[in-house]
Design a protein around this motif. Structure first.
Motif, PDB file in Angstrom:
ATOM      1  N   ASP A  61      10.793  -4.431   9.519  1.00  0.00           N
ATOM      2  CA  ASP A  61      11.755  -5.304   8.822  1.00  0.00           C
ATOM      3  C   ASP A  61      11.327  -5.525   7.372  1.00  0.00           C
ATOM      4  OD1 ASP A  61      13.232  -5.455  11.122  1.00  0.00           O
ATOM      5  OD2 ASP A  61      12.525  -7.448  11.699  1.00  0.00           O
ATOM      6  N   ARG A  62      10.005  -5.722   7.163  1.00  0.00           N
ATOM      7  CA  ARG A  62       9.556  -5.942   5.777  1.00  0.00           C
ATOM      8  C   ARG A  62       9.705  -4.668   4.953  1.00  0.00           C
ATOM      9  NH1 ARG A  62       3.719  -8.377   4.757  1.00  0.00           N
ATOM     10  NH2 ARG A  62       3.104  -6.263   5.273  1.00  0.00           N
ATOM     11  N   LEU A  63       9.465  -3.499   5.579  1.00  0.00           N
ATOM     12  CA  LEU A  63       9.679  -2.227   4.875  1.00  0.00           C
ATOM     13  C   LEU A  63      11.146  -2.135   4.435  1.00  0.00           C
ATOM     14  CD1 LEU A  63       8.132   0.555   4.282  1.00  0.00           C
ATOM     15  CD2 LEU A  63       9.431   1.437   6.224  1.00  0.00           C
ATOM     16  N   ALA A 166       8.107  -7.671  -2.823  1.00  0.00           N
ATOM     17  CA  ALA A 166       8.215  -6.364  -2.153  1.00  0.00           C
ATOM     18  C   ALA A 166       6.834  -5.720  -2.104  1.00  0.00           C
ATOM     19  CB  ALA A 166       9.182  -5.463  -2.922  1.00  0.00           C
ATOM     20  N   LYS A 167       6.627  -4.869  -1.106  1.00  0.00           N
ATOM     21  CA  LYS A 167       5.330  -4.186  -0.984  1.00  0.00           C
ATOM     22  C   LYS A 167       5.490  -2.804  -1.617  1.00  0.00           C
ATOM     23  CE  LYS A 167       1.692  -3.669   2.483  1.00  0.00           C
ATOM     24  NZ  LYS A 167       0.572  -4.280   1.759  1.00  0.00           N
ATOM     25  N   THR A 168       5.314  -2.745  -2.925  1.00  0.00           N
ATOM     26  CA  THR A 168       5.548  -1.493  -3.651  1.00  0.00           C
ATOM     27  C   THR A 168       4.246  -0.714  -3.769  1.00  0.00           C
ATOM     28  OG1 THR A 168       4.997  -2.155  -5.902  1.00  0.00           O
ATOM     29  CG2 THR A 168       7.168  -2.796  -5.092  1.00  0.00           C
ATOM     30  N   SER A 170       2.937   0.166  -6.406  1.00  0.00           N
ATOM     31  CA  SER A 170       2.260  -0.168  -7.672  1.00  0.00           C
ATOM     32  C   SER A 170       1.174  -1.213  -7.409  1.00  0.00           C
ATOM     33  CB  SER A 170       3.277  -0.683  -8.680  1.00  0.00           C
ATOM     34  OG  SER A 170       4.369   0.194  -8.760  1.00  0.00           O
ATOM     35  N   TYR A 171       0.091  -0.796  -6.767  1.00  0.00           N
ATOM     36  CA  TYR A 171      -0.997  -1.715  -6.426  1.00  0.00           C
ATOM     37  C   TYR A 171      -2.187  -1.578  -7.371  1.00  0.00           C
ATOM     38  CZ  TYR A 171       0.219  -4.451  -2.298  1.00  0.00           C
ATOM     39  OH  TYR A 171       0.746  -5.398  -1.452  1.00  0.00           O
ATOM     40  N   ALA A 172      -1.997  -0.885  -8.512  1.00  0.00           N
ATOM     41  CA  ALA A 172      -3.136  -0.698  -9.425  1.00  0.00           C
ATOM     42  C   ALA A 172      -3.667  -2.044  -9.915  1.00  0.00           C
ATOM     43  CB  ALA A 172      -2.736   0.194 -10.602  1.00  0.00           C
ATOM     44  N   LEU A 199      -1.501 -18.573  -4.959  1.00  0.00           N
ATOM     45  CA  LEU A 199      -0.517 -17.557  -4.569  1.00  0.00           C
ATOM     46  C   LEU A 199      -0.993 -16.800  -3.320  1.00  0.00           C
ATOM     47  CD1 LEU A 199       0.476 -16.274  -8.118  1.00  0.00           C
ATOM     48  CD2 LEU A 199       1.777 -17.807  -6.625  1.00  0.00           C
ATOM     49  N   GLU A 200      -1.763 -15.723  -3.502  1.00  0.00           N
ATOM     50  CA  GLU A 200      -2.172 -14.875  -2.377  1.00  0.00           C
ATOM     51  C   GLU A 200      -3.379 -14.064  -2.825  1.00  0.00           C
ATOM     52  OE1 GLU A 200       1.037 -12.047  -1.693  1.00  0.00           O
ATOM     53  OE2 GLU A 200       1.123 -11.562  -3.824  1.00  0.00           O
ATOM     54  N   GLY A 201      -3.975 -13.307  -1.892  1.00  0.00           N
ATOM     55  CA  GLY A 201      -4.994 -12.341  -2.264  1.00  0.00           C
ATOM     56  C   GLY A 201      -4.324 -11.044  -2.666  1.00  0.00           C
ATOM     57  N   PRO A 202      -5.061 -10.102  -3.280  1.00  0.00           N
ATOM     58  CA  PRO A 202      -4.462  -8.811  -3.660  1.00  0.00           C
ATOM     59  C   PRO A 202      -3.965  -8.014  -2.459  1.00  0.00           C
ATOM     60  CG  PRO A 202      -6.542  -9.137  -4.808  1.00  0.00           C
ATOM     61  CD  PRO A 202      -6.441 -10.239  -3.804  1.00  0.00           C
ATOM     62  N   THR A 203      -4.564  -8.249  -1.277  1.00  0.00           N
ATOM     63  CA  THR A 203      -4.086  -7.548  -0.074  1.00  0.00           C
ATOM     64  C   THR A 203      -4.030  -8.504   1.123  1.00  0.00           C
ATOM     65  OG1 THR A 203      -6.314  -6.890   0.622  1.00  0.00           O
ATOM     66  CG2 THR A 203      -5.158  -5.348  -0.819  1.00  0.00           C
ATOM     67  N   SER A 204      -3.805  -9.785   0.864  1.00  0.00           N
ATOM     68  CA  SER A 204      -3.876 -10.749   1.977  1.00  0.00           C
ATOM     69  C   SER A 204      -3.113 -12.031   1.657  1.00  0.00           C
ATOM     70  CB  SER A 204      -5.340 -11.111   2.262  1.00  0.00           C
ATOM     71  OG  SER A 204      -5.908 -11.657   1.094  1.00  0.00           O
ATOM     72  N   THR A 205      -2.854 -12.790   2.705  1.00  0.00           N
ATOM     73  CA  THR A 205      -2.237 -14.111   2.588  1.00  0.00           C
ATOM     74  C   THR A 205      -3.326 -15.177   2.696  1.00  0.00           C
ATOM     75  OG1 THR A 205      -0.305 -13.232   3.742  1.00  0.00           O
ATOM     76  CG2 THR A 205      -0.470 -15.624   3.580  1.00  0.00           C
ATOM     77  N   GLY A 235       3.583 -12.559   4.511  1.00  0.00           N
ATOM     78  CA  GLY A 235       2.628 -11.852   5.379  1.00  0.00           C
ATOM     79  C   GLY A 235       3.121 -11.806   6.817  1.00  0.00           C
ATOM     80  N   THR A 236       3.067 -10.630   7.421  1.00  0.00           N
ATOM     81  CA  THR A 236       3.451 -10.543   8.840  1.00  0.00           C
ATOM     82  C   THR A 236       2.377 -11.203   9.711  1.00  0.00           C
ATOM     83  OG1 THR A 236       2.394  -8.385   9.122  1.00  0.00           O
ATOM     84  CG2 THR A 236       4.715  -8.372   8.475  1.00  0.00           C
ATOM     85  N   SER A 237       1.115 -11.148   9.275  1.00  0.00           N
ATOM     86  CA  SER A 237       0.039 -11.769  10.070  1.00  0.00           C
ATOM     87  C   SER A 237       0.169 -13.289  10.017  1.00  0.00           C
ATOM     88  CB  SER A 237      -1.334 -11.371   9.536  1.00  0.00           C
ATOM     89  OG  SER A 237      -1.382  -9.996   9.285  1.00  0.00           O
ATOM     90  N   GLN A 238       0.406 -13.820   8.811  1.00  0.00           N
ATOM     91  CA  GLN A 238       0.595 -15.276   8.681  1.00  0.00           C
ATOM     92  C   GLN A 238       1.773 -15.731   9.539  1.00  0.00           C
ATOM     93  OE1 GLN A 238       3.490 -16.328   6.456  1.00  0.00           O
ATOM     94  NE2 GLN A 238       3.260 -18.280   7.509  1.00  0.00           N
ATOM     95  N   SER A 272      -4.778 -10.592   6.913  1.00  0.00           N
ATOM     96  CA  SER A 272      -3.915  -9.420   6.733  1.00  0.00           C
ATOM     97  C   SER A 272      -4.004  -8.567   7.993  1.00  0.00           C
ATOM     98  CB  SER A 272      -4.347  -8.616   5.503  1.00  0.00           C
ATOM     99  OG  SER A 272      -5.702  -8.276   5.612  1.00  0.00           O
ATOM    100  N   SER A 273      -3.142  -7.572   8.073  1.00  0.00           N
ATOM    101  CA  SER A 273      -2.927  -6.855   9.336  1.00  0.00           C
ATOM    102  C   SER A 273      -4.143  -6.087   9.824  1.00  0.00           C
ATOM    103  CB  SER A 273      -1.762  -5.878   9.175  1.00  0.00           C
ATOM    104  OG  SER A 273      -0.593  -6.612   8.956  1.00  0.00           O
ATOM    105  N   VAL A 274      -4.932  -5.509   8.920  1.00  0.00           N
ATOM    106  CA  VAL A 274      -6.053  -4.674   9.365  1.00  0.00           C
ATOM    107  C   VAL A 274      -7.345  -5.489   9.426  1.00  0.00           C
ATOM    108  CG1 VAL A 274      -7.456  -2.657   8.809  1.00  0.00           C
ATOM    109  CG2 VAL A 274      -4.975  -2.564   8.554  1.00  0.00           C
TER     110      VAL A 274
END
Ligand code: PLP
Length: 309
Positions: A61-63, A166-168, A170-172, A199-205, A235-238, A272-274
């Motif tokens: 759904d998020r994708l 959005a999860k784009t 562009s994560y540089a 706000l959030e972490g670079p790869t986490s809630t 976040g789907t995990s949150q 986060s998910s992983v």
């Protein structure tokens, strides 16, 4: 240097209903693909345990939401599900996990705008073994620093073209923030808005907990996360953990949060998910809560999270 974990690659291709397996060690992408030249695309990263992806529907759904934000016409959810199944089955067949406890795979979904002028996006699934780094951080916890993300907390609504929710691909910027933290001796980052909101972490809630005794002597546990409309990725995990925590009697709350709220919390986590629920030991060098309570709450929430499908 150790060699990278083997990757199983499956392209979504209308001619192959279950996806087209491809050799990840060979060139597969056109150099003119706009995912490569502009970071113009979207992705999801998910965890499969014992061969089954956790929170798959939430990720699909998020994708879909990310695709909509980028006006990208990606394949339907059924095509993704089939390609994911092919990728996981192939990986488990070719590279069986040494022990059942290590049967964790990272499943990444990617869709780019394709080559210039392409009628359809380039879309693929890649599957690899989950490394030990995430497991280690769940156990040892994290040293984190606050970093300014440079946007105010209202910008997502005012400037939707920034694609903040959005999860784009562009994560540089997110990766640069992590490198910056590591140069300072920290493990991770919590971004702040220019108006001082968490706000959030670079790869986490970000999550925080407060534990209080109420007037009748019972214990009230509250789990809080920044409000979702502040330009962060939902976040789907949150989301899944909040549902499980509510069912277990926790009170839930959504920001706005300021840095002091985290420093005053009984526990803070990046989730986060992983990596799952990684406790934060220190922020900007200041201890968060007490180790004993942090450990107890982490164990409780990790147990609740383990029950999520
Ligand atoms: N926020 C950002 C910016 C992320 O990149 C991620 C995951 O990678 C998350 C939050 C957590 O999302 P999820 O729990 O769905 O993995």
């Amino acid at each position: 240097m150790s060699s990278p974990a083997p990757v199983v690659l499956v392209f979504l291709d209308p001619a192959f209903p279950d996806g087209r397996l491809a050799d990840a060690s060979r060139p597969q992408l056109m150099v003119t693909d706009q995912g490569a030249t502009r970071g113009d695309g979207i992705f999801e990263t998910m965890l499969a345990v014992g061969g089954s992806v956790r929170k798959l529907q939430a990720h699909l759904d998020r994708l879909g939401g990310s695709a909509e934000a980028l006006d990208l016409a990606i394949p339907g959810q059924d095509a993704w599900r089939r390609a994911i199944a092919t990728g996981i089955a192939t990986h488990r067949d070719q590279h069986p996990a040494p022990t059942a406890g290590e049967d964790e795979l990272v499943v990444k979904l990617v869709a780019t705008r394709g080559v210039e002028g392409a009628a359809s996006p380039t879309a693929w699934v890649q599957v690899s073994a989950a490394g030990a780094a995430g497991r280690r951080q769940r156990e040892t916890g994290l040293d984190v620093i606050f970093l300014d993300r440079g946007y105010d907390s209202d910008v997502a609504e005012r400037a939707p073209w920034l694609l903040l929710g959005a999860k784009t691909l562009s994560y540089a910027v997110n990766m640069a923030a992590l490198r910056h933290a590591r140069k300072q001796g920290a493990d991770d980052v919590i971004f702040l808005s220019s108006d001082g909101r968490v706000l959030e972490g670079p790869t986490s809630t970000v999550l925080l907990a407060h534990v209080e005794k109420s007037d009748d002597g019972s214990t009230v546990k509250r789990l809080i996360t920044p409000q979702l409309d502040s330009g962060i990725l939902p976040g789907t995990s949150q989301g899944a953990l909040f549902t499980a925590a509510k069912a277990a009697g926790w009170e839930l709350g959504y920001g706005p949060l300021e840095p002091q709220d985290l420093l005053d919390a009984d526990a803070v986590w990046l989730i986060s998910s992983v990596r799952l629920l990684a406790p934060v030991n220190r922020i900007d060098g200041k201890d968060i809560g007490t180790p004993a309570l942090r450990k107890e709450l982490t164990a409780e929430l990790t147990g609740l999270y383990a029950g999520i499908e």
